[in-house]
Design an enzyme around this catalytic site. Structure first.
Site, PDB file in Angstrom:
ATOM      1  N   THR A  69      36.115  55.407  36.452  1.00 33.32           N
ATOM      2  CA  THR A  69      35.773  54.765  37.722  1.00 33.32           C
ATOM      3  C   THR A  69      34.941  55.675  38.622  1.00 33.32           C
ATOM      4  N   GLY A 108      42.916  59.952  37.644  1.00 32.08           N
ATOM      5  CA  GLY A 108      44.195  60.600  37.900  1.00 32.08           C
ATOM      6  C   GLY A 108      44.210  62.043  37.422  1.00 32.08           C
ATOM      7  N   GLU A 351      43.613  49.970  35.590  1.00 33.31           N
ATOM      8  CA  GLU A 351      43.527  49.515  34.193  1.00 33.31           C
ATOM      9  C   GLU A 351      43.016  48.079  34.123  1.00 33.31           C
TER      10      GLU A 351
HETATM   11  C1  LIG Z   1      52.746  51.474  21.255  1.00 34.72           C
HETATM   12  C2  LIG Z   1      53.965  52.135  21.835  1.00 34.72           C
HETATM   13  C3  LIG Z   1      53.701  53.581  22.145  1.00 34.72           C
HETATM   14  C4  LIG Z   1      54.494  53.991  23.338  1.00 34.72           C
HETATM   15  C5  LIG Z   1      54.218  55.422  23.638  1.00 34.72           C
HETATM   16  C6  LIG Z   1      54.127  55.648  25.092  1.00 34.72           C
HETATM   17  C7  LIG Z   1      53.011  56.676  25.359  1.00 34.72           C
HETATM   18  C8  LIG Z   1      52.915  57.045  26.747  1.00 34.72           C
HETATM   19  C9  LIG Z   1      52.894  55.792  27.601  1.00 34.72           C
HETATM   20  C10 LIG Z   1      52.263  56.051  28.906  1.00 34.72           C
HETATM   21  C11 LIG Z   1      52.500  54.852  29.801  1.00 34.72           C
HETATM   22  C12 LIG Z   1      51.358  54.667  30.716  1.00 34.72           C
HETATM   23  C13 LIG Z   1      51.693  53.612  31.730  1.00 34.72           C
HETATM   24  C14 LIG Z   1      50.575  53.325  32.618  1.00 34.72           C
HETATM   25  C15 LIG Z   1      50.018  54.532  33.332  1.00 34.72           C
HETATM   26  C16 LIG Z   1      48.676  54.198  33.890  1.00 34.72           C
HETATM   27  C17 LIG Z   1      48.278  55.099  35.026  1.00 34.72           C
HETATM   28  C18 LIG Z   1      47.057  54.578  35.745  1.00 34.72           C
HETATM   29  C19 LIG Z   1      45.829  55.010  35.055  1.00 34.72           C
HETATM   30  C20 LIG Z   1      44.671  54.157  35.410  1.00 34.72           C
HETATM   31  C21 LIG Z   1      43.563  54.301  34.686  1.00 34.72           C
HETATM   32  C22 LIG Z   1      42.420  53.468  34.948  1.00 34.72           C
HETATM   33  O1  LIG Z   1      42.405  52.612  35.814  1.00 34.72           O
HETATM   34  S1  LIG Z   1      41.129  53.745  33.857  1.00 34.72           S
HETATM   35  C23 LIG Z   1      39.875  52.636  34.388  1.00 34.72           C
HETATM   36  C24 LIG Z   1      40.255  51.211  34.078  1.00 34.72           C
HETATM   37  N1  LIG Z   1      39.145  50.362  34.327  1.00 34.72           N
HETATM   38  C25 LIG Z   1      39.076  49.118  33.839  1.00 34.72           C
HETATM   39  O2  LIG Z   1      39.998  48.601  33.247  1.00 34.72           O
HETATM   40  C26 LIG Z   1      37.778  48.410  34.086  1.00 34.72           C
HETATM   41  C27 LIG Z   1      37.937  46.915  33.878  1.00 34.72           C
HETATM   42  N2  LIG Z   1      36.670  46.348  33.434  1.00 34.72           N
HETATM   43  C28 LIG Z   1      36.484  46.027  32.099  1.00 34.72           C
HETATM   44  O3  LIG Z   1      37.316  46.192  31.250  1.00 34.72           O
HETATM   45  C29 LIG Z   1      35.154  45.411  31.767  1.00 34.72           C
HETATM   46  O4  LIG Z   1      34.194  45.743  32.722  1.00 34.72           O
HETATM   47  C30 LIG Z   1      35.248  43.862  31.666  1.00 34.72           C
HETATM   48  C31 LIG Z   1      36.101  43.507  30.494  1.00 34.72           C
HETATM   49  C32 LIG Z   1      35.831  43.304  32.948  1.00 34.72           C
HETATM   50  C33 LIG Z   1      33.860  43.302  31.511  1.00 34.72           C
HETATM   51  O5  LIG Z   1      33.257  44.055  30.512  1.00 34.72           O
HETATM   52  P1  LIG Z   1      31.755  43.727  30.123  1.00 34.72           P
HETATM   53  O6  LIG Z   1      31.003  43.340  31.347  1.00 34.72           O
HETATM   54  O7  LIG Z   1      31.241  44.848  29.321  1.00 34.72           O
HETATM   55  O8  LIG Z   1      31.953  42.530  29.154  1.00 34.72           O
HETATM   56  P2  LIG Z   1      31.784  40.994  29.438  1.00 34.72           P
HETATM   57  O9  LIG Z   1      32.748  40.502  30.478  1.00 34.72           O
HETATM   58  O10 LIG Z   1      30.342  40.702  29.635  1.00 34.72           O
HETATM   59  O11 LIG Z   1      32.265  40.444  28.043  1.00 34.72           O
HETATM   60  C34 LIG Z   1      31.436  40.689  26.883  1.00 34.72           C
HETATM   61  C35 LIG Z   1      32.318  40.468  25.690  1.00 34.72           C
HETATM   62  O12 LIG Z   1      33.113  41.625  25.473  1.00 34.72           O
HETATM   63  C36 LIG Z   1      34.465  41.258  25.352  1.00 34.72           C
HETATM   64  N3  LIG Z   1      35.283  42.374  25.821  1.00 34.72           N
HETATM   65  C37 LIG Z   1      35.259  42.933  27.023  1.00 34.72           C
HETATM   66  N4  LIG Z   1      36.143  43.952  27.071  1.00 34.72           N
HETATM   67  C38 LIG Z   1      36.735  44.005  25.857  1.00 34.72           C
HETATM   68  C39 LIG Z   1      37.742  44.833  25.274  1.00 34.72           C
HETATM   69  N5  LIG Z   1      38.353  45.821  25.981  1.00 34.72           N
HETATM   70  N6  LIG Z   1      38.102  44.604  23.995  1.00 34.72           N
HETATM   71  C40 LIG Z   1      37.514  43.598  23.304  1.00 34.72           C
HETATM   72  N7  LIG Z   1      36.551  42.768  23.776  1.00 34.72           N
HETATM   73  C41 LIG Z   1      36.185  42.995  25.050  1.00 34.72           C
HETATM   74  C42 LIG Z   1      34.596  40.049  26.215  1.00 34.72           C
HETATM   75  O13 LIG Z   1      35.751  39.324  25.868  1.00 34.72           O
HETATM   76  C43 LIG Z   1      33.315  39.333  25.872  1.00 34.72           C
HETATM   77  O14 LIG Z   1      33.491  38.724  24.638  1.00 34.72           O
HETATM   78  P3  LIG Z   1      32.753  37.322  24.356  1.00 34.72           P
HETATM   79  O15 LIG Z   1      33.097  36.997  22.958  1.00 34.72           O
HETATM   80  O16 LIG Z   1      31.290  37.566  24.610  1.00 34.72           O
HETATM   81  O17 LIG Z   1      33.326  36.373  25.372  1.00 34.72           O
HETATM   82  C1  FAD Z   2      46.669  54.051  41.484  1.00 37.08           C
HETATM   83  C2  FAD Z   2      45.324  54.017  40.810  1.00 37.08           C
HETATM   84  C3  FAD Z   2      45.080  54.882  39.743  1.00 37.08           C
HETATM   85  C4  FAD Z   2      43.850  54.869  39.115  1.00 37.08           C
HETATM   86  N1  FAD Z   2      43.608  55.756  38.089  1.00 37.08           N
HETATM   87  C5  FAD Z   2      42.396  55.761  37.500  1.00 37.08           C
HETATM   88  C6  FAD Z   2      42.116  56.681  36.451  1.00 37.08           C
HETATM   89  O1  FAD Z   2      42.963  57.484  36.069  1.00 37.08           O
HETATM   90  N2  FAD Z   2      40.893  56.667  35.877  1.00 37.08           N
HETATM   91  C7  FAD Z   2      39.921  55.792  36.268  1.00 37.08           C
HETATM   92  O2  FAD Z   2      38.828  55.825  35.718  1.00 37.08           O
HETATM   93  N3  FAD Z   2      40.154  54.884  37.266  1.00 37.08           N
HETATM   94  C8  FAD Z   2      41.363  54.857  37.884  1.00 37.08           C
HETATM   95  N4  FAD Z   2      41.619  53.947  38.878  1.00 37.08           N
HETATM   96  C9  FAD Z   2      40.556  53.042  39.314  1.00 37.08           C
HETATM   97  C10 FAD Z   2      40.815  51.637  38.824  1.00 37.08           C
HETATM   98  O3  FAD Z   2      40.628  51.563  37.446  1.00 37.08           O
HETATM   99  C11 FAD Z   2      39.878  50.666  39.556  1.00 37.08           C
HETATM  100  O4  FAD Z   2      40.184  50.698  40.928  1.00 37.08           O
HETATM  101  C12 FAD Z   2      40.071  49.253  39.011  1.00 37.08           C
HETATM  102  O5  FAD Z   2      39.485  49.156  37.732  1.00 37.08           O
HETATM  103  C13 FAD Z   2      39.498  48.181  39.934  1.00 37.08           C
HETATM  104  O6  FAD Z   2      38.124  48.340  40.058  1.00 37.08           O
HETATM  105  P1  FAD Z   2      37.466  48.399  41.534  1.00 37.08           P
HETATM  106  O7  FAD Z   2      38.197  49.409  42.314  1.00 37.08           O
HETATM  107  O8  FAD Z   2      36.011  48.520  41.317  1.00 37.08           O
HETATM  108  O9  FAD Z   2      37.784  46.979  42.151  1.00 37.08           O
HETATM  109  P2  FAD Z   2      36.730  45.813  42.450  1.00 37.08           P
HETATM  110  O10 FAD Z   2      36.311  45.204  41.179  1.00 37.08           O
HETATM  111  O11 FAD Z   2      35.700  46.302  43.388  1.00 37.08           O
HETATM  112  O12 FAD Z   2      37.718  44.767  43.177  1.00 37.08           O
HETATM  113  C14 FAD Z   2      37.451  44.251  44.477  1.00 37.08           C
HETATM  114  C15 FAD Z   2      37.596  42.736  44.414  1.00 37.08           C
HETATM  115  O13 FAD Z   2      36.489  42.214  43.661  1.00 37.08           O
HETATM  116  C16 FAD Z   2      36.962  41.220  42.761  1.00 37.08           C
HETATM  117  N5  FAD Z   2      36.081  41.141  41.584  1.00 37.08           N
HETATM  118  C17 FAD Z   2      35.422  42.157  40.993  1.00 37.08           C
HETATM  119  N6  FAD Z   2      34.730  41.718  39.918  1.00 37.08           N
HETATM  120  C18 FAD Z   2      34.958  40.377  39.847  1.00 37.08           C
HETATM  121  C19 FAD Z   2      34.531  39.345  38.966  1.00 37.08           C
HETATM  122  N7  FAD Z   2      33.720  39.593  37.934  1.00 37.08           N
HETATM  123  N8  FAD Z   2      34.989  38.082  39.183  1.00 37.08           N
HETATM  124  C20 FAD Z   2      35.827  37.823  40.208  1.00 37.08           C
HETATM  125  N9  FAD Z   2      36.253  38.751  41.098  1.00 37.08           N
HETATM  126  C21 FAD Z   2      35.828  40.012  40.910  1.00 37.08           C
HETATM  127  C22 FAD Z   2      38.340  41.734  42.364  1.00 37.08           C
HETATM  128  O14 FAD Z   2      39.154  40.648  41.859  1.00 37.08           O
HETATM  129  C23 FAD Z   2      38.884  42.277  43.680  1.00 37.08           C
HETATM  130  O15 FAD Z   2      39.522  41.220  44.391  1.00 37.08           O
HETATM  131  C24 FAD Z   2      42.851  53.957  39.547  1.00 37.08           C
HETATM  132  C25 FAD Z   2      43.103  53.076  40.605  1.00 37.08           C
HETATM  133  C26 FAD Z   2      44.332  53.099  41.232  1.00 37.08           C
HETATM  134  C27 FAD Z   2      44.592  52.155  42.365  1.00 37.08           C
END
Ligand SMILES: CCCCCCCCCCCCCCCCCCC/C=C/C(=O)SCCNC(=O)CCNC(=O)[C@H](O)C(C)(C)COP(=O)(O)OP(=O)(O)OC[C@H]1O[C@@H](n2cnc3c(N)ncnc32)[C@H](O)[C@@H]1OP(=O)(O)O
Ligand code: FAD
Length: 593
Positions: A69, A108, A351
């Site tokens: 992010t 993080g 996530e």
């Molecule tokens: C198994 C047991 C083991 C247990 C052992 C335990 C081990 C230890 C456990 C630890 C526990 C952890 C608990 C939780 C702790 C977490 C702490 C917080 C940490 C936070 C981290 C973060 O936040 S990291 C950043 C996260 N960010 C995101 O998630 C971003 C979200 N955005 C997206 O994913 C993408 O932008 C999107 C999906 C929203 C859009 O992607 P994009 O624009 O590229 O694609 P399209 O929408 O145009 O779709 C195109 C096409 O792709 C397909 N697709 C998209 N994503 C995926 C995917 N991930 N996989 C497969 N396919 C995907 C989508 O469906 C479309 O398909 P079509 O066929 O074209 O429709």
């Molecule tokens: C506690 C915490 C821990 C985190 N840890 C990590 C980390 O370890 N590593 C890391 O990389 N990131 C981390 N993040 C970041 C996190 O992954 C992002 O904040 C998250 O993916 C949301 O993205 P954003 O902040 O851009 O939200 P935005 O997407 O800007 O969301 C703002 C609003 O826009 C709307 N929106 C956005 N896109 C669309 C769409 N296509 N259609 C409709 N509505 C839409 C959303 O629904 C939301 O209401 C963390 C965040 C938090 C809060």
């Protein structure tokens, strides 16, 4: 780490349980290292890269996190601006933050803890952008932990919760890393700069899918802990007269308190089973993917997105209900519930922001609906989409599992059909595809929630019908399963009733059934929360103590408040006394006037 070795914990699940027991209310600063950094090295690195880096990660010689992010982008990964440009002369990638909005922000443990990051950046080679890829980047000196030259790193400041995690910012200034630090299991850059593309560009997103699966279990853990605290407290707390002139009643004997808590108890059990089911599906499909079979990747993505969003939304709402059901003491940190809430509510955002995740699942349902309309075969979990929507419910007084699953299937199938037909109508009106989609996303979100709700109800019923469970336990779990399903219908009756699926008598049956189940579950409520077997050390709650000594614990907790270290606080001398003296002087003056 060493303690886990001493105790012989080998499985990651056992190690995770130990970590949580060791740090019950604060998230570990190594959670991302173990939960995301090391597993991603294992799954996204080549065999050579994994052999080199995974042992370093598992032995904590390398401590890492996942840095994706940025200030300007979190959801839209394809919009990330950090660049990784290949330099064939030096066989290096040059990482750069070209704009303010490209600064990595939120990752993080970036601020002070880690010495490495997995950085998601736009890959450039031979003048062409090939989209986002993951790179292993050393960010601190391995000898003295100082920040590597070319990097600016810091903490982002206080947050709602997640205090155990030092979320940080990180800015790259033409920072060079070796070519072989790009995770190259699926995509590669050769020495001459040639790019070898992956079978599917979304394989790079694999780490997020994995964590979303883990988060479903986190939703269970946090909701169930809050439920344990609230149910135990409701058994101890006596307040008001249920019978005029009688003794004060246990608040758990009020029907309203039961209606607040018992469905959340049932939800906790439902989510535990759903998380286990999700993990099994993940294990199966992710191993297929690792063997090169990507056929079920869309189904896994859709299910992980939907359940992560559905379960975290419901869990957070439920934890708040648990807090409020404990009255004033629930608002104190002594209850343990505010910390549970503050640490999990971020999961509705991280996530994958929940709305965005639900829309990913909705997109999958839309495609499956069209395939179903063409008579094409559908994956088992989606086959309900071809349900005959003209059929009415056969629900009777017994509220059988079969009639309940049929009701949830009908509701989800109907709602997906409504959303898809709106999308199709929008297109027929001449809207472009993206507008037709956007103008149908509200009904698609509702339909996707119904889809996830169906998965959880059906999963609960399936497990009860398949697992060998002693009759007494099976009876109580069946009561919980029925309560979860009937409560879900009663609370969303409009969605079940919109096409007359239930008749009025059946609605009355359901309204009676949910109240009857509260009475059935009342005698076992405390036993059902005790069954989660959370030790007091993990709950950190004066209200949810196993021994029920709530008031003694609250009194001791309060006496330990730092404000009680002195009888008179410095604020008296610094502010209160001067103010009072000033008031009395002005009073003397006015008296003289
Ligand atoms: C198994 C047991 C083991 C247990 C052992 C335990 C081990 C230890 C456990 C630890 C526990 C952890 C608990 C939780 C702790 C977490 C702490 C917080 C940490 C936070 C981290 C973060 O936040 S990291 C950043 C996260 N960010 C995101 O998630 C971003 C979200 N955005 C997206 O994913 C993408 O932008 C999107 C999906 C929203 C859009 O992607 P994009 O624009 O590229 O694609 P399209 O929408 O145009 O779709 C195109 C096409 O792709 C397909 N697709 C998209 N994503 C995926 C995917 N991930 N996989 C497969 N396919 C995907 C989508 O469906 C479309 O398909 P079509 O066929 O074209 O429709
Ligand atoms: C506690 C915490 C821990 C985190 N840890 C990590 C980390 O370890 N590593 C890391 O990389 N990131 C981390 N993040 C970041 C996190 O992954 C992002 O904040 C998250 O993916 C949301 O993205 P954003 O902040 O851009 O939200 P935005 O997407 O800007 O969301 C703002 C609003 O826009 C709307 N929106 C956005 N896109 C669309 C769409 N296509 N259609 C409709 N509505 C839409 C959303 O629904 C939301 O209401 C963390 C965040 C938090 C809060």
């Amino acid at each position: 780490m060493d303690r886990m070795e001493e105790l012989g914990f080998r499985s990651e699940t056992d190690r995770q349980i130990f970590r949580e027991a060791a740090a019950p209310v604060e998230l570990s600063p190594f959670g991302l290292h173990s939960g995301m950094f090391v597993p991603t090295l294992e799954r996204q690195g080549t065999p050579e890269q994994s052999r080199k880096w995974v042992p370093l990660g598992k032995s904590f010689k390398m401590i890492g996190t996942y840095a994706q992010t940025e200030l300007g982008h979190g959801t839209f990964i394809r919009g990330l601006e950090t660049t990784a440009t290949f330099d064939p002369e030096t066989q290096e990638f040059i990482l750069d933050s070209p704009t303010l909005s490209s600064i990595k922000y939120w990752p993080g443990n970036v601020a002070k803890t880690v010495n490495h990051c997995l950085v998601m950046a736009q890959l450039y080679t031979q003048g062409k952008c090939h989209g986002t890829h993951l790179f292993l980047v050393q960010v601190r000196n391995m000898e003295d932990h100082t920040i590597m030259p070319g990097l600016e790193i810091g903490d982002i400041g206080p947050k709602l919760g997640f205090d155990g995690v030092d979320n940080g910012f990180m800015r790259f200034n033409k920072y060079r890393i070796p070519r072989m630090n790009m995770l190259m299991r699926y995509a590669k850059v050769l020495e001459n700069g040639d790019y070898i593309k992956p079978k599917n560009a979304k394989l790079t997103y694999g780490a997020m899918v994995m964590i979303r699966v883990f988060i479903v279990m986190d939703a269970f853990k946090t909701l169930s802990r809050a439920a344990v605290i609230a149910v135990r407290y409701s058994a101890v707390r006596r307040q008001s007269e249920l019978r005029p002139g009688g003794e004060e009643a246990q608040v758990m004997d009020y029907q309203t308190q039961q209606y607040k808590l018992f469905p959340l108890l049932a939800t906790s059990y439902a989510f535990l089973l759903a998380a286990e089911g999700m993990s099994q599906i993940y294990a199966k499909i992710s191993s297929d993917i690792e063997r090169g079979n990507l056929e079920d990747m869309p189904q896994l993505h859709a299910l992980a997105c939907g359940l992560k969003a559905f379960c975290t939304w419901v869990a957070c709402e439920g934890i708040e209900v648990c807090r409020m059901s404990c009255g004033g003491h629930g608002y104190s940190h002594a209850s343990g519930i505010p910390k549970i809430y503050a640490n999990i509510v971020g999961a509705c955002t991280y996530e994958g922001e929940n709305t965005v995740m639900m829309l990913q699942t909705a997109r999958y349902l839309s495609k499956c609906y069209i395939r179903g309309q063409r008579g094409e075969s559908l994956p088992e979990l989606i086959q309900y989409l071809t349900t005959d929507l003209n059929v009415k419910s056969t629900l009777g007084e017994d509220c059988s599992f079969e009639s309940l699953v049929a009701a949830y299937s009908h509701r989800a199938a109907r709602m997906v059909a409504v959303a898809c037909k709106l999308q199709q109508t929008n297109k027929k009106k001449g809207m472009a595809g993206h507008d037709a989609w956007n103008k149908s996303t509200v009904p698609f979100i509702a339909a996707t929630k119904a889809h996830c709700h169906l998965f959880i109800v059906r999963n609960f019923v399936t497990i009860l019908s398949q697992k060998k469970i002693d009759p007494a336990t099976h009876n109580v779990l069946s009561q919980l399963c029925t309560l979860y399903a009937v409560y879900g219908i009663v609370e969303n009756m409009g969605e079940f009733m919109q096409d007359g699926y239930f008749n009025q008598d059946q609605v009355s049956i359901l309204n009676r059934k949910v109240l009857a189940l509260l009475e059935d579950i009342r005698p076992n409520a405390v036993a059902l929360v005790d069954a989660f077997d959370y030790p007091d050390h993990l709950l950190q709650s004066c209200l949810g103590r196993y021994d029920g000594q709530v008031y003694e614990a609250l009194y001791e907790y309060s006496k330990s408040s730092p404000l009680n270290n002195t009888d008179i606080h410095s604020s008296y001398y610094n502010y209160i006394r001067p103010m009072m003296q000033k008031r009395s002087e002005s009073k003397n003056i006015s008296a003289k006037l």
